[in-house]
Design a protein around this motif. Structure first.
Motif, PDB file in Angstrom:
ATOM      1  N   UNK A  86     -51.007 125.009  91.159  1.00 10.49           N
ATOM      2  CA  UNK A  86     -50.428 126.273  91.633  1.00 10.49           C
ATOM      3  C   UNK A  86     -49.626 125.993  92.906  1.00 10.49           C
ATOM      4  N   UNK A  87     -48.903 127.018  93.365  1.00 10.26           N
ATOM      5  CA  UNK A  87     -48.150 126.870  94.615  1.00 10.26           C
ATOM      6  C   UNK A  87     -49.079 126.461  95.760  1.00 10.26           C
TER       7      UNK A  87
ATOM      8  N   UNK B 223     -47.216 120.489 102.614  1.00 13.58           N
ATOM      9  CA  UNK B 223     -46.021 121.287 102.923  1.00 13.58           C
ATOM     10  C   UNK B 223     -46.367 122.446 103.857  1.00 13.58           C
ATOM     11  N   UNK B 224     -45.381 122.856 104.641  1.00 14.70           N
ATOM     12  CA  UNK B 224     -45.491 124.142 105.321  1.00 14.70           C
ATOM     13  C   UNK B 224     -45.278 125.223 104.260  1.00 14.70           C
TER      14      UNK B 224
ATOM     15  N   UNK C 241     -41.892 125.882 100.375  1.00 20.45           N
ATOM     16  CA  UNK C 241     -42.007 126.070  98.931  1.00 20.45           C
ATOM     17  C   UNK C 241     -41.588 127.503  98.583  1.00 20.45           C
ATOM     18  N   UNK C 242     -40.623 127.620  97.676  1.00 20.43           N
ATOM     19  CA  UNK C 242     -40.101 128.935  97.284  1.00 20.43           C
ATOM     20  C   UNK C 242     -40.663 129.267  95.899  1.00 20.43           C
TER      21      UNK C 242
ATOM     22  N   UNK D   9     -37.607 123.777  99.620  1.00 21.34           N
ATOM     23  CA  UNK D   9     -36.542 123.931 100.609  1.00 21.34           C
ATOM     24  C   UNK D   9     -36.318 122.566 101.259  1.00 21.34           C
ATOM     25  N   UNK D  10     -35.368 121.806 100.712  1.00 19.96           N
ATOM     26  CA  UNK D  10     -35.282 120.392 101.101  1.00 19.96           C
ATOM     27  C   UNK D  10     -34.855 120.205 102.553  1.00 19.96           C
ATOM     28  N   UNK D  11     -34.056 121.146 103.066  1.00 15.19           N
ATOM     29  CA  UNK D  11     -33.605 120.997 104.456  1.00 15.19           C
ATOM     30  C   UNK D  11     -34.809 121.075 105.401  1.00 15.19           C
TER      31      UNK D  11
END
Lengths: 586, 586
Positions: free
Chosen positions: A23-24, A33-34, A38-39, A48-50
């Motif tokens: 899941x997310x 990840x922050x 993740x969108x 969000x690669x940037x």
């Protein structure tokens, strides 16, 4: 786990495996990840690669592994399957591993070859989303591309219907587009051979401008090439503006910027810049970004995907479309040169089936039963066909990247056949591993994982085949001789005239060379197998991708629009209307 | 709040308002949803309507309000704006209110009219997602539709190239399709007039089957009509199978099922079945489902959207495309008959600007400065143009639904002009409210909200204009006389021949009648304003939507593919490449 792929179809394995799709929340925790990196997008979030790159800027890159293949049968030799199997194998060894694959095109998925999700226990999930549009990148590209064509043809109509004064009241200056010199066509992401050549604009004064035109498959769009090489949204915007849509009557390019449509095209593509996150059936992270078809497109996953993968993973696996003469050549001379990233290992996938074909086995026709030679032991065909694999090993060695041959084992291969291939590869002083990821998943790919991990530690020196200051025709000659094994290149009058112009115009000095050639042979003729000798490469035309900054010489009769066969996959695809689940994808 | 729409552009207001766009968690709490009833999709989640309907099965329906309009200027008279303003006004009164609007088409959004997000303080957010593809429903429809055409043309090619025996080896029986009798064309969701009429299949034996064809705008696809009326995924699948793609040489229909492509088409459309959730700038929930263009399509938000909205909200607001002769007529006689849902109120939107046009004001041309008559007081034009509004009030009254006229006030309207309209409406014994939602949001729509809420309590009796057993030509005659004000109908020989066939074939007995007619006049001629008299409606052809179960008589010269003008919106659309934000949408 593993599932029995001799009994279950791929979509059935996927359905079962998707019950434990991360899941997310799982991804955020596992990848560190922050939350806002993740969108959420149904079951396939975007990254969000940037934001990720900014956070991980100072982390050293992981190991960079590319997967390529020998000249395949029309069925494919399991390059995606091997990429996924390798990721699963490294995962089983406890490595922090992930990868980036390409989004499949609706053309093959609906036609004969099927989707590109791998297969058996080396499968990408969620398979339905992956196979049918994913998070919409190809749709966005299709819309942006066709908007340029709408703008072109409408402008031609209005310039025909109105005088300069009337145009000026709309703030328009006459572009004076030459209807016989239009660079771009339309795109649609199916194998629509009936739209290859069209006459459009039939009707009256307000029914457009009548001209010849054509549809190509969306994944061959210059916009897909741009997405594969873009560094960020600003770069995407700039490149879209520079795309040559047509030429004016003096031969000057008319760009998307000239048509005032580049901003809107970028708006349609704004979400494509972020990779989508999927998983192997064993739960390792696999990004999906950019598109397939290294024969008629760049056919590489994106540079963005590699950059972010090398930060997130200790081992980042990517693949290049089709065989080493096509996909790998572009990975080597175009993608790596542009990204500056240094690959450690290229995995060369070979199958007993394809070697037999190169050794003189009967024709393999998609959608028809495979001839007996391919399912019963035949050492002679294997040995004779080894020449193609040997050639590809030499190609990879020219790049300085360390090759590892993966014998992608199929359950009908005999032990002696596999042993023979292994021996022949070892005689070339090349690492080799047999892998049974299709049958056994990561457990079946442990040898491959170990050999690749070992090869990653070997120092190597990536070097492009040709310097960027080499003129176009010399470059193509070098690729034809050194990679394809040709005796030289024959230019059509049209292609030669264009080549001379590009060589003398400093505007094209930093353009990459992106070959358009069949993947079914080292030559331009898909029927010639093995390693043909005594032939010359005919170049009939050169496409200009001035946004991607590619010149694309077209070899032989290859088309940018494949055809739908008489027994296409869509016949067997359906939806369970109670659960919404899609059956029949393979 | 409110924002100053005389100074800020819509996309600037949207950008500001989106800072307080409800999150998925907000929606779950506010709408009392179970977590799995909301499918996260970036900033625009989808709603799992089956799960919601199952949970709320026994809850009584809320009040059902539809929004329609007088014959608009080509700029539109703010129907979406009024729908959103009404939702905001009812929201300000503390009501549990929401609605369902239609996803805009890329045609108008990229062309002259702009997106359909409302405007000013009655605006739908997030505006960029809404305007540029949203959650992909139109892309999915485009792909599914075009896949049928790929299947058709490829099948025609293979039947030409192979004999019966060879076809049989692929399990194919000759369909013997008549290339001069193809019902469907291709679709693309832009205003691509140059693709209205094409010749395709030019080339050699494997370049498709040469024939005339055409592109329509995607939102006019039969698949969009099917989405608007479908009850669930099973119904969608069944209807797709029944779509007539072409005819064989004996005149028998060749369906998507016959082409063995219906399952795959449904697979491409599987996600469209769930509405997408957006919001007003004041935070009320607004679903988006199905598409626009009641002139060339059904142009209604979906029946699914209404069903789920009537459960979730005490007041559910929806809109029908364009004027009451077009969108409302289909809402009344097609959509409500199919859904069995009983509307309480129809809001008729009128503007001083449109009344002046109907009163004889100069031509309003999109993209050009508006003539002075429209921005300075002119009571005579208003009074003369009232006839169109009066006609539409009578049309709504024939349906039994309670009408409420909304004078959608514009900041250049004078007090006396507005007073005059109010007086004229009151003389017809119809409820009327003036609304300033564009300028003031919900605060400006309180009178409208109160009048509509009051009207909702009035008992009414919905009744269709004609019974379903009335033959096609009589129905069209009834619509032409009773709704459009024509003296009768003239059938072209082709249309008459088809009509006779449909009337005598029991297969078409339960088909709905979906008129295709310009929205810019009560007649078929877009230049005739007010309430023209002494004219007859010419029907040139009849489209067959055998999956949607619609017969679509086409009036006048209307085309299913609009054209891109000489000063299209895409010229002003761009992306801020630092933030990813899109500017220039309106």
């Amino acid at each position: 786990m593993p599932f029995d792929p001799t009994k279950l179809k791929d979509w059935q394995i996927a359905e079962e495996a998707e019950k434990s799709l991360p899941t997310n929340e799982d991804w955020i925790e596992r990848l560190g990840l922050e939350k806002d990196e993740l969108i959420p997008m149904g079951r396939t979030p975007k990254l969000d690669f940037i934001k990720i790159m900014d956070r991980m800027e100072n982390k050293p890159d992981g190991k960079f592994i590319e997967v390529t293949a020998i000249t395949p049968t029309p069925l494919g030799e399991g390059k995606s399957t091997t990429s996924l199997g390798l990721i699963e194998g490294l995962g089983k060894r406890g490595k922090n591993v992930g990868g980036c694959l390409r989004q499949p095109s609706g053309g093959p998925t609906m036609n004969i070859k099927g989707t590109a999700a791998g297969g058996g226990n080396a499968l990408l999930i969620p398979m339905t989303e992956f196979s049918l549009g994913l998070t919409g990148d190809i749709n966005d590209i299709t819309n942006a591309h066709n908007l340029a064509m709408v703008a072109l043809n409408a402008r031609m109509q209005h310039e025909r219907n109105y005088d300069d004064e009337t145009l000026a009241t709309r703030g328009l200056k006459r572009l004076d587009i030459d209807p016989t010199n239009v660079e771009m066509g339309w795109v649609i992401d199916f194998a629509a051979q009936g739209l290859r050549n069209i006459i459009m604009g039939i009707g009256a004064q307000r029914d457009g401008y009548m001209m010849q035109s054509r549809f190509a498959i969306s994944v061959s769009s210059e916009l897909m090439a741009i997405l594969a090489v873009a560094t960020d949204l600003a770069d995407l915007r700039k490149r879209i503006g520079e795309m040559t849509v047509a030429y004016d009557k003096k031969g000057n390019p008319v760009t998307a910027e000239d048509l005032e449509v580049a901003g809107a095209m970028t708006a349609w593509m704004r979400n494509t810049i972020n990779p989508t996150l999927c998983a192997t059936v064993e739960g390792q992270p696999v990004m999906v970004h950019a598109g397939p078809f290294a024969n008629i497109a760049i056919g590489q996953s994106s540079i963005i995907g590699d950059r972010v993968g090398l930060k997130m993973f200790d081992y980042h696996v990517t693949e290049s479309g089709f065989a080493a003469d096509i996909g790998f050549e572009k990975f080597w001379n175009v993608k790596c040169r542009l990204s500056g990233l240094k690959p450690n290992v290229s995995v060369l996938v070979a199958t007993v089936r394809a070697l037999k074909m190169h050794g003189g086995g009967p024709k393999v026709v998609p959608g028809r039963p495979i001839p007996e030679e391919y399912t019963t032991q035949n050492l002679e065909l294997v040995e004779k066909g080894f020449c193609n694999l040997k050639h590809m090993i030499e190609v990879v060695k020219k790049s300085g990247i360390t090759p590892v041959v993966c014998i992608n084992s199929f359950y009908t291969d005999t032990e002696e056949e596999v042993k023979l291939v292994r021996k022949l590869v070892e005689e070339t002083n090349t690492r080799v591993a047999v892998s049974e990821h299709w049958l056994k998943g990561g457990e079946g790919a442990l040898e491959l994982a170990d050999v690749v991990a070992e090869a990653c530690e070997e120092p190597n020196e990536y070097k492009p085949l040709y310097p960027l200051d080499m003129p176009l025709r010399e470059r193509v000659d070098a690729i034809a001789r050194e990679v394809y094994g040709a005796d030289g290149v024959d230019w059509s009058p049209l292609a030669e005239e264009k080549a001379k112009r590009f060589e003398s115009d400093p505007k094209f000095a930093d353009f990459q060379t992106m070959m358009v050639k069949t993947h079914l042979s080292l030559t331009h003729d898909p029927t010639l197998k093995g390693v043909p000798t005594g032939w010359r490469l005919p170049i009939r035309d050169i496409l200009v991708y001035s946004g991607a900054k590619f010149l694309c010489p077209m070899a032989g009769t290859i088309s940018l629009m494949p055809g739908t066969g008489s027994d296409p996959a869509y016949r067997r695809i359906d939806v369970d209307t109670k659960t919404g689940k899609v059956s029949g994808l393979f």
